[in-house]
Design a protein around this motif. Structure first.
Motif, mmCIF file in Angstrom:
data_model
loop_
_atom_site.group_PDB
_atom_site.id
_atom_site.type_symbol
_atom_site.label_atom_id
_atom_site.label_comp_id
_atom_site.label_asym_id
_atom_site.label_seq_id
_atom_site.Cartn_x
_atom_site.Cartn_y
_atom_site.Cartn_z
ATOM 1 N N VAL A 69 0.864 -1.177 0.000
ATOM 2 C CA VAL A 69 0.000 0.000 0.000
ATOM 3 C C VAL A 69 0.901 1.227 0.000
ATOM 4 O O VAL A 69 1.919 1.272 0.709
ATOM 5 C CB VAL A 69 -0.936 0.034 1.228
ATOM 6 N N TYR A 70 0.540 2.228 -0.820
ATOM 7 C CA TYR A 70 1.373 3.428 -0.924
ATOM 8 C C TYR A 70 0.488 4.663 -0.966
ATOM 9 O O TYR A 70 -0.553 4.686 -1.631
ATOM 10 C CB TYR A 70 2.226 3.363 -2.195
ATOM 11 N N LEU A 71 0.900 5.690 -0.230
ATOM 12 C CA LEU A 71 0.156 6.949 -0.173
ATOM 13 C C LEU A 71 1.151 8.097 -0.291
ATOM 14 O O LEU A 71 2.145 8.149 0.447
ATOM 15 C CB LEU A 71 -0.620 7.058 1.134
ATOM 16 N N SER A 72 0.906 9.014 -1.232
ATOM 17 C CA SER A 72 1.763 10.183 -1.418
ATOM 18 C C SER A 72 0.893 11.430 -1.397
ATOM 19 O O SER A 72 -0.003 11.592 -2.238
ATOM 20 C CB SER A 72 2.521 10.091 -2.748
ATOM 21 N N LEU A 73 1.142 12.308 -0.421
ATOM 22 C CA LEU A 73 0.418 13.564 -0.294
ATOM 23 C C LEU A 73 1.332 14.703 -0.720
ATOM 24 O O LEU A 73 2.531 14.694 -0.421
ATOM 25 C CB LEU A 73 -0.027 13.776 1.156
ATOM 26 N N SER A 93 -4.133 23.671 -3.725
ATOM 27 C CA SER A 93 -3.156 22.811 -4.376
ATOM 28 C C SER A 93 -2.843 21.540 -3.610
ATOM 29 O O SER A 93 -2.110 20.681 -4.107
ATOM 30 C CB SER A 93 -1.847 23.593 -4.592
ATOM 31 N N PHE A 94 -3.353 21.394 -2.395
ATOM 32 C CA PHE A 94 -3.090 20.183 -1.634
ATOM 33 C C PHE A 94 -3.848 19.016 -2.268
ATOM 34 O O PHE A 94 -5.028 19.127 -2.597
ATOM 35 C CB PHE A 94 -3.538 20.349 -0.176
ATOM 36 N N SER A 95 -3.169 17.870 -2.477
ATOM 37 C CA SER A 95 -3.807 16.760 -3.180
ATOM 38 C C SER A 95 -3.177 15.434 -2.785
ATOM 39 O O SER A 95 -2.105 15.384 -2.180
ATOM 40 C CB SER A 95 -3.683 16.949 -4.701
ATOM 41 N N VAL A 96 -3.874 14.377 -3.160
ATOM 42 C CA VAL A 96 -3.330 13.028 -3.062
ATOM 43 C C VAL A 96 -2.679 12.719 -4.405
ATOM 44 O O VAL A 96 -3.368 12.544 -5.403
ATOM 45 C CB VAL A 96 -4.432 11.997 -2.743
ATOM 46 N N PHE A 97 -1.355 12.665 -4.436
ATOM 47 C CA PHE A 97 -0.662 12.419 -5.694
ATOM 48 C C PHE A 97 -0.701 10.937 -6.061
ATOM 49 O O PHE A 97 -0.907 10.582 -7.223
ATOM 50 C CB PHE A 97 0.781 12.906 -5.605
ATOM 51 N N GLU A 98 -0.496 10.060 -5.086
ATOM 52 C CA GLU A 98 -0.609 8.627 -5.318
ATOM 53 C C GLU A 98 -1.352 7.985 -4.151
ATOM 54 O O GLU A 98 -1.163 8.380 -2.991
ATOM 55 C CB GLU A 98 0.759 7.953 -5.464
ATOM 56 N N ALA A 99 -2.176 6.998 -4.467
ATOM 57 C CA ALA A 99 -2.862 6.204 -3.447
ATOM 58 C C ALA A 99 -3.244 4.882 -4.095
ATOM 59 O O ALA A 99 -4.211 4.818 -4.851
ATOM 60 C CB ALA A 99 -4.101 6.929 -2.922
ATOM 61 N N TRP A 100 -2.446 3.844 -3.851
ATOM 62 C CA TRP A 100 -2.689 2.576 -4.534
ATOM 63 C C TRP A 100 -2.363 1.396 -3.624
ATOM 64 O O TRP A 100 -1.636 1.530 -2.635
ATOM 65 C CB TRP A 100 -1.897 2.480 -5.831
ATOM 66 N N ALA A 101 -2.931 0.274 -3.997
ATOM 67 C CA ALA A 101 -2.631 -1.005 -3.338
ATOM 68 C C ALA A 101 -2.273 -2.016 -4.422
ATOM 69 O O ALA A 101 -2.925 -2.063 -5.468
ATOM 70 C CB ALA A 101 -3.833 -1.494 -2.532
ATOM 71 N N GLU A 102 -1.242 -2.803 -4.179
ATOM 72 C CA GLU A 102 -0.832 -3.858 -5.101
ATOM 73 C C GLU A 102 -0.944 -5.204 -4.398
ATOM 74 O O GLU A 102 -0.324 -5.413 -3.346
ATOM 75 C CB GLU A 102 0.585 -3.634 -5.602
#
Length: 433
Positions: A69-73, A93-102
């Motif tokens: 699991v990866y999260l990039s703010l 401009s604040f956002s979730v750049f990446e949010a994924w599960a493999e």
């Protein structure tokens, strides 16, 4: 919203990982730019622009044998954008750049779901666009396979762009084909297949991408979709001090505006590299991107490198395919470069590029100009500094292309920047080897 994300990260930190790895790292990247002709010709009498902005990212990853699991703010900060003592983020401009599960499926198979970066080969068609402070990501589901030196990705994306009444979710523009008629990146659906095989000293890949845009009629109601298909290959060879890389892409379908057919569009690229010594690397290459022959208004032969890291190609001043030069005369780019290692942690890149249109302008002119790019990199303990300078020597075709006369444009078109890069690693629970 920011508080919620911080609470999520604190909750993750409170869990004691068992037979798992947790990483927490970040990035702080301020950049100052002096723009005196960046992306387009600056007119005579207009002052150069200067601005500072910062990318701030916080990345958290958690992995076990069965999943990752990866999260990039991230937040993009333009210096001075917020009024003093008013607690607001004025540019949202604040956002979730990446949010994924493999999820690991066994026997080399896995599936990766969520917001993620697509970056293949030299990033000519799919890239993370890391130069841009906002970067580029995609919301999709991907089936992955990897075994030995072979890999395969199959991706499926669907973006909701209609509201509950069938109208455009992001607002209607009364242009016959409405939103997103002038945004090639806001696709409705996308499917892609990527295959890559590596051998000793050589690798080859194949990419097939089909993406579609929603069409709307004059009333704002959904009116079918249009699709653009891109097929391509990237070949890479390296032996001793010599290297060669080639790109071949073709495109057919319908342009993102919904009213222009794309037929026979193509991109051809070849880059040669030679390591002359331990401190000097040389490069020579060319790229041909097809353009529109201007004969008709409902058909084009212009290729669009839609999701690539285009800042990496065709000059760092971004005159081509970075929010511009779409469905126009194409490009013939011949370039030469030299990379000098000046010290243990310092280097200098020098590059010269000559540009012509792949098609002629209405006047018959196609010479666009010559650009010189210089980038100095100095590494320090835990951070790095990059300094860049670029100069454009515009030709007659560039003035015509940009719609200004030579007398109306400044005599010197240049761009300079400085960027500091820090990537702190806050936590890593991996056991040492």
């Amino acid at each position: 919203m920011k508080r919620n994300y911080i609470l999520i990260i604190l909750a993750i930190l409170s869990v004691q990982p068992i037979l798992a790895q947790f990483t927490l790292d970040g990035q702080f990247r301020p950049r100052a730019e002096y723009r005196n002709g960046f992306q387009t010709l600056i007119p005579e009498g207009v002052d150069a622009g200067f601005a500072i902005n910062t990318r701030a990212r916080l990345n958290a990853g958690f992995s076990t044998e069965s999943f990752k699991v990866y999260l990039s703010l991230q937040d993009l900060i333009v210096w001075g954008e917020n009024p003093q003592i008013i607690p607001v983020d004025s540019n949202n401009s604040f956002s979730v750049f990446e949010a994924w599960a493999e999820l690991q499926l066994g026997s080399g198979w896995s599936t990766k779901l969520g917001r993620q970066v697509l970056s293949y080969d030299d990033q000519r068609f799919f890239g993370g666009l890391d130069w841009a402070q906002q970067g580029r990501n995609h919301d999709l589901a991907m089936l992955k396979y990897k075994k030995d030196k072979f890999m395969m990705d199959i991706g499926l994306a669907f973006n909701q762009d209609l509201d509950e009444n069938g109208g455009p979710l992001f607002g209607f523009q009364n242009q016959g084909t409405a939103y997103p008629a002038n945004n090639p990146f806001q696709y409705k659906a996308m499917q892609h297949l990527y295959l890559k095989q590596q051998w000793e000293g050589f690798s080859g890949s194949f990419l097939a991408v089909n993406y579609s845009h929603q069409n709307f009629d004059d009333t704002g109601a959904a009116d079918g979709v249009n699709s653009l298909l891109t097929l391509g290959t990237h070949l890479n060879y390296k032996k001793n001090s010599f290297g060669a890389a080639a790109n071949v892409f073709i495109q057919n379908g319908t342009f993102f505006n919904g009213g222009t057919d794309v037929k026979g569009a193509y991109l051809l690229g070849l880059d040669l590299s030679y390591k002359a010594s331990s401190k000097i690397g040389l490069g020579l290459g060319l790229e041909i991107i097809s353009g529109d022959d201007l004969d008709t208004t409902d058909q084009t032969e212009a290729f669009l490198p839609t999701f690539g890291t285009n800042h990496k190609f065709n000059g760092f001043m971004d005159y081509f395919y970075v929010g511009n030069h779409v469905n126009t005369i194409g490009l013939f780019d011949i370039h030469a470069s030299a990379n000098f290692k000046l010290g243990e942690k310092s280097s200098l890149l020098a590059k010269v590029l000559n540009f012509k249109g792949q098609q002629d302008l209405p006047s018959g002119e196609n010479a666009l100009g010559t650009e010189i790019d210089l980038v100095y990199t100095q590494g320090f303990k835990g951070y790095a500094l990059k300094l860049g300078y670029s100069q454009l020597f515009a030709a007659d075709g560039m003035y015509e292309l940009k719609g200004v006369t030579e007398d109306a444009a400044k005599g010197s078109q240049n761009w300079a920047w400085a960027m500091l890069i820090l990537k702190p690693k806050f936590l890593n629970t991996a056991k040492p080897d």
